[in-house]
Design an enzyme around this catalytic site. Sequence first.
Site, PDB file in Angstrom:
ATOM      1  N   GLU A   1       7.580   0.933   5.201  1.00 37.58           N
ATOM      2  CA  GLU A   1       7.011  -0.114   6.058  1.00 37.58           C
ATOM      3  C   GLU A   1       7.232  -1.452   5.352  1.00 37.58           C
ATOM      4  OE1 GLU A   1       2.714   0.131   6.430  1.00 37.58           O
ATOM      5  OE2 GLU A   1       2.707  -1.149   8.201  1.00 37.58           O
TER       6      GLU A   1
ATOM      7  N   HIS B   1       0.832  -1.210   0.000  1.00 36.70           N
ATOM      8  CA  HIS B   1       0.000   0.000   0.000  1.00 36.70           C
ATOM      9  C   HIS B   1       0.861   1.252   0.000  1.00 36.70           C
ATOM     10  CE1 HIS B   1       0.454  -0.848   4.414  1.00 36.70           C
ATOM     11  NE2 HIS B   1       0.581   0.466   4.510  1.00 36.70           N
TER      12      HIS B   1
HETATM   13 CO    CO Z   1       1.076   1.271   6.334  1.00 38.60          CO
END
Ligand code: CO
Length: 134
Positions: free
Chosen positions: A130, A7
């Site tokens: 991330e 994402h």
């Molecule tokens: Co995230």
Amino acid sequence: MIGRLNHVAIAVPDLDAAAAQYRGALGAEVGPPHDEPDHGVTVIFIELPNTKIELLYPLGADSPIRGFLEKNPSGGIHHVCYEVADIVAARDRLLAEGARVLGGGEPKIGAHGKPVLFLHPKDFNGCLIELEEV
Ligand code: CO
């Protein structure tokens, strides 16, 4: 080592307005807001055919998004999330390469219920990364 883009997270100053814009002007599949108290954010997930967008809004006084929005009042890309098969192996490789892992280096459970880690943006061209184990 890294796999798919899981994402892109975008910090937004007005969650309702951002959701309405993605639903309306951009014609996306926009989910309901979720509070993530452990991460200090309210999140809306947007499913795209090849990845997800996460709209992030501060939750609580200590939210990590609050300072970001003070520096970027109209919002902005907050982080990108890459998938890895083994997050501990990924962490050990990155530490051996000299990268800094945020928050002590132990994986935490992220917004999708899977283990995640964050890498210091100064080590990655100003981009907060991330890693999520899938
Ligand atoms: Co995230």
